[in-house]
Design an enzyme around this catalytic site. Sequence first.
Site: not given
Ligand code: NDP
Length: 505
Positions: A170, A267, A301, A479
């Site tokens: 995002n 996060e 998020c 962070e």
């Molecule tokens: P995901 O959890 O699907 O993915 C996050 C990252 O982790 C991606 O790079 C993903 O790769 C990678 N990933 C997924 N599975 C694994 C694994 N088993 N091992 C290692 N890496 C992995 O999140 P989204 O990208 O869909 O983002 C949305 C989510 O992020 C929402 O829940 C949102 O709330 C949260 N978020 C939290 C924030 C915060 O600061 N608290 C800020 C922004 C978002 P790939 O993309 O290839 O699947």
Amino acid sequence: MTKSHDLPRPDLPRPDLPGPEYRFADNIAFDDQWAADFAPIITVNPATNQILAELQAAGPQEINQKLARAKDAQRQWAALTPAERGRKLRRVADLLRAENDALARLESQDTGKPIQETLVVDVASGAECFEYFAAVAATDTGDYVDLGQNAFGYTRREPIGVVAAIGAWNYPLQIACWKSAPALAAGNAVIFKPAELTPLSAIELERIIQRAGLPDGIFTVVQGRAATGQLLIAHQDIGKVSLTGEVGTGKRVMRAAAAGLKRVTLELGGKSPMIIFADADLDDAVSGAMIGNFYSAGEVCSNGTRVYVHDDIRAEFIDRLLTRINRMVIGDPLDPRTQIGAVISPQHHQKIMNYIEAGQRQGAILLCGGGVSLAGELKGGNFVRPCVFDGGHDDMAIAREEIFGPVMTILPFTDESDVIARANNTEFGLAAGVFTRDLARGHRVIAQLRAGTCWINHYNVTPVELPFGGMKLSGIGRENSRLALDHFSEIKSVYVNLSKVDAPY
Ligand code: NDP
């Protein structure tokens, strides 16, 4: 969510097989799943779903090579004084600002976010983060500890080594900066894996960090899916993992990191409450609710998607809210007038639509919004008009689960302690907001909310000077702010004896 490897693809090219200097903890099966996990990544423009780029997913060989470079770079980097490191980080901030418009355009194309947002937030927030950690790098000193006449002690802050940073889709550039600026300031190297849906801006950040004169390999990008992320975490040369992502991913990442007892910062997601008391400035409260639900098409998020509105002002609040929503412009993310762009993927669009249908099915009233098909080039894009639900209750899926789209749920209340209990009745704890003219009440209520990032009379502003992060399932660690440096360093205590050793032998 289904990701880009579900798009039609002619052939699976040969995956990146491990080289001779294979350095991973677990055994890996090189089967069809492996080929799919490490197939090229295709990134599309969410406003059209047309292909923007195809990138190679990193396997063990590339990760080994990048780790070797990162380790060399980290040794050189950590040998600099913190002030010297700070000077170079400051240059990264300057270069980000100089390239603001081009980076904003790229980010809008890759994420579907309106250019009017990315021009003023995404790159600027990354630049501010580098600027801040450039300034505080040299102030991160240890302590002197008085131990009497015959000894003293001191503490040293030392880098962890090489950090694996894994980003969500995002805020791709902002996330890359929020993780790498403090990690680099503390003397670490960073290997960053962007989300597969938004892989492009991190590549530009790597180029900018090189141009700023940091050692080659100090910040490198590996592209890939979860499998690449897992390889990175499992690598013995990674000392710490910092993830932004969903709660489920956070658990998987923490489990993987636990095998090597690696440090983690997580996060994660949220379902945050916003409480609007009857004495609030109503226009400000409406502004806060709109920013906290519709900015970046709701893909934030910390969004305050559970909007608790005092019953006395609910009708007026809804009236003003709908008037302003009706004026919002949805459309081409690159058009400066656009306020709502595209959501990230067709699959995510469908997920949002499913929640909207579930809300209606369970009896909530949809006051406005929903899926929309736009004309021309945007016909193939993923668009959702801002939605507002009224007449629902706290137990509905729309009020309990993270939708990550432009869907606001208004929930009425009358009593302060009751609304605090309802606001806290969630497994998440990322953020919370209170709108009231009574500042004593504002502080009193915020103090009782179990959330890591809170606002009084505003929403979703995240200055780098303040810590950002969540309680409960929303994460571990913080962070931004000086605290982030602690999460990227080890503390060493040193006892210095000034007298003869008094041994009992
Ligand atoms: P995901 O959890 O699907 O993915 C996050 C990252 O982790 C991606 O790079 C993903 O790769 C990678 N990933 C997924 N599975 C694994 C694994 N088993 N091992 C290692 N890496 C992995 O999140 P989204 O990208 O869909 O983002 C949305 C989510 O992020 C929402 O829940 C949102 O709330 C949260 N978020 C939290 C924030 C915060 O600061 N608290 C800020 C922004 C978002 P790939 O993309 O290839 O699947």
